[in-house]
Design a protein around this motif. Sequence first.
Motif, PDB file in Angstrom:
ATOM      1  N   VAL A   1      -5.598   6.574 -11.731  1.00  0.00           N
ATOM      2  CA  VAL A   1      -5.693   7.266 -10.454  1.00  0.00           C
ATOM      3  C   VAL A   1      -5.256   6.290  -9.370  1.00  0.00           C
ATOM      4  O   VAL A   1      -5.890   5.252  -9.155  1.00  0.00           O
ATOM      5  CB  VAL A   1      -7.131   7.776 -10.189  1.00  0.00           C
ATOM      6  N   PHE A   2      -4.148   6.620  -8.705  1.00  0.00           N
ATOM      7  CA  PHE A   2      -3.564   5.733  -7.697  1.00  0.00           C
ATOM      8  C   PHE A   2      -4.471   5.617  -6.478  1.00  0.00           C
ATOM      9  O   PHE A   2      -4.991   6.614  -5.978  1.00  0.00           O
ATOM     10  CB  PHE A   2      -2.201   6.284  -7.272  1.00  0.00           C
ATOM     11  N   GLY A   3      -4.646   4.386  -5.982  1.00  0.00           N
ATOM     12  CA  GLY A   3      -5.485   4.176  -4.810  1.00  0.00           C
ATOM     13  C   GLY A   3      -5.122   2.956  -3.999  1.00  0.00           C
ATOM     14  O   GLY A   3      -5.985   2.385  -3.331  1.00  0.00           O
ATOM     15  N   TRP A   4      -3.836   2.532  -4.041  1.00  0.00           N
ATOM     16  CA  TRP A   4      -3.419   1.399  -3.213  1.00  0.00           C
ATOM     17  C   TRP A   4      -3.500   1.786  -1.734  1.00  0.00           C
ATOM     18  O   TRP A   4      -3.201   2.919  -1.350  1.00  0.00           O
ATOM     19  CB  TRP A   4      -2.000   0.969  -3.556  1.00  0.00           C
ATOM     20  N   LYS A   5      -3.843   0.841  -0.886  1.00  0.00           N
ATOM     21  CA  LYS A   5      -3.980   1.078   0.545  1.00  0.00           C
ATOM     22  C   LYS A   5      -2.609   1.191   1.204  1.00  0.00           C
ATOM     23  O   LYS A   5      -1.758   0.324   1.039  1.00  0.00           O
ATOM     24  CB  LYS A   5      -4.771  -0.062   1.182  1.00  0.00           C
ATOM     25  N   GLY A   6      -2.397   2.286   1.950  1.00  0.00           N
ATOM     26  CA  GLY A   6      -1.152   2.462   2.687  1.00  0.00           C
ATOM     27  C   GLY A   6       0.072   2.324   1.812  1.00  0.00           C
ATOM     28  O   GLY A   6       0.145   2.901   0.727  1.00  0.00           O
ATOM     29  N   ASP A   7       1.043   1.521   2.281  1.00  0.00           N
ATOM     30  CA  ASP A   7       2.279   1.298   1.520  1.00  0.00           C
ATOM     31  C   ASP A   7       2.256  -0.041   0.788  1.00  0.00           C
ATOM     32  O   ASP A   7       3.296  -0.604   0.468  1.00  0.00           O
ATOM     33  CB  ASP A   7       3.493   1.367   2.446  1.00  0.00           C
ATOM     34  N   SER A   8       1.047  -0.552   0.514  1.00  0.00           N
ATOM     35  CA  SER A   8       0.926  -1.908  -0.034  1.00  0.00           C
ATOM     36  C   SER A   8       1.593  -2.048  -1.395  1.00  0.00           C
ATOM     37  O   SER A   8       2.196  -3.084  -1.687  1.00  0.00           O
ATOM     38  CB  SER A   8      -0.540  -2.336  -0.117  1.00  0.00           C
ATOM     39  N   LEU A   9       1.531  -1.023  -2.250  1.00  0.00           N
ATOM     40  CA  LEU A   9       2.179  -1.142  -3.555  1.00  0.00           C
ATOM     41  C   LEU A   9       3.700  -1.210  -3.392  1.00  0.00           C
ATOM     42  O   LEU A   9       4.354  -2.016  -4.052  1.00  0.00           O
ATOM     43  CB  LEU A   9       1.803   0.018  -4.472  1.00  0.00           C
ATOM     44  N   GLN A  10       4.264  -0.359  -2.525  1.00  0.00           N
ATOM     45  CA  GLN A  10       5.709  -0.415  -2.314  1.00  0.00           C
ATOM     46  C   GLN A  10       6.122  -1.776  -1.768  1.00  0.00           C
ATOM     47  O   GLN A  10       7.138  -2.347  -2.185  1.00  0.00           O
ATOM     48  CB  GLN A  10       6.158   0.687  -1.353  1.00  0.00           C
ATOM     49  N   ARG A  11       5.323  -2.338  -0.861  1.00  0.00           N
ATOM     50  CA  ARG A  11       5.639  -3.659  -0.312  1.00  0.00           C
ATOM     51  C   ARG A  11       5.564  -4.730  -1.387  1.00  0.00           C
ATOM     52  O   ARG A  11       6.382  -5.659  -1.405  1.00  0.00           O
ATOM     53  CB  ARG A  11       4.705  -3.983   0.856  1.00  0.00           C
TER      54      ARG A  11
END
Length: 344
Positions: A278-288
Amino acid sequence: MQWKGVLALALAAPSSALVRFHCSQLVTERLDPLVQPGSIPSTHVHQIVGGNSFNASMEPGVYDMPAESTCTSCQFSDDFSNYWTAVLYFRAQNGSYKRVPQLGNNQFTSANGGLTIYYMQDAIYEPEQKSNVTAFKPGFRMFIGDVYARTLEQAARYRQLTYTCLDTFVTRSPELIAFPQRKCKEGIMTSLRFPTCWDGKNLDSPDHMAHMSYPETGTFESAGPCPSTHPVRTAQVMYEVVWDTKPFNNLEWPADGSNPFVWSFGDATGYANHADYVFGWKGDSLQRVMDSPCHFKTNCAEYGHKMQSIAEMNKCTQKPVVDEDIDGWLPVLPGGFQAEYAPN
């Protein structure tokens, strides 16, 4: 669920990271907000890592995991996702069961059990990652495996779920689809690799799998193209779990030397290995993170990503909601399961 414009974003956004990090144990109990939302307890025991907002429901589109969490057991401070698998048990000759503990993996040996997580753009362990992939979006979730699989034929659909018998702590081959049939000196490692092609529209599906697909031909490792039905290439999420089977090597095994381990829902073949995300990274932090040249051999904090120490990860735990004994020598597995072997 729809995510407009995501295909264009996926094709435009290059990624360069190969991320490998650890998450310490958050809680071990019978809850499963993905497959059995709202059930207290769920049918079988899981071991869960990640944000401490984990609970029995976690309704998608309503539940904001980063906002609801006060800590995460993962190394990346902005990762409040939840990652979980079933739990391994040892079955004694008298029919009783004992939970198999987990170990921190490689350089994470001081971690409180848990999982090692990968987000891979290309299936090579090199710093230069060339594929264009997109990060998951809030509300995204997926499942891989079949809890009812008891034969090789039934497990073949999920060719990315494997076991490694650890003759040394760094052994990584050969990979098996069923449980090892011998004593493993340093334990058993399970590797669980999720599909890498997304339909670009749905953040979930009724079976939690149909919105994702393996490549049209070949596998993720062979860089096969995504099918037209699932055109958006994502990073491959992969879990590694090290099960500390060493304490059981000196106990009495079946006379024929066969495997005495069983999953918490009764599978004694190993073919029903499975995992939830279940995805739960804050904001765009994973893309960054993925857009940086971060690599598991480097310190990702060098690129501005917030990282925790293992001691800080270990502090993030949850008290089980379900009050039951899952650790003693048990006459049946929690939930009433017994070991189930391959059909004759």
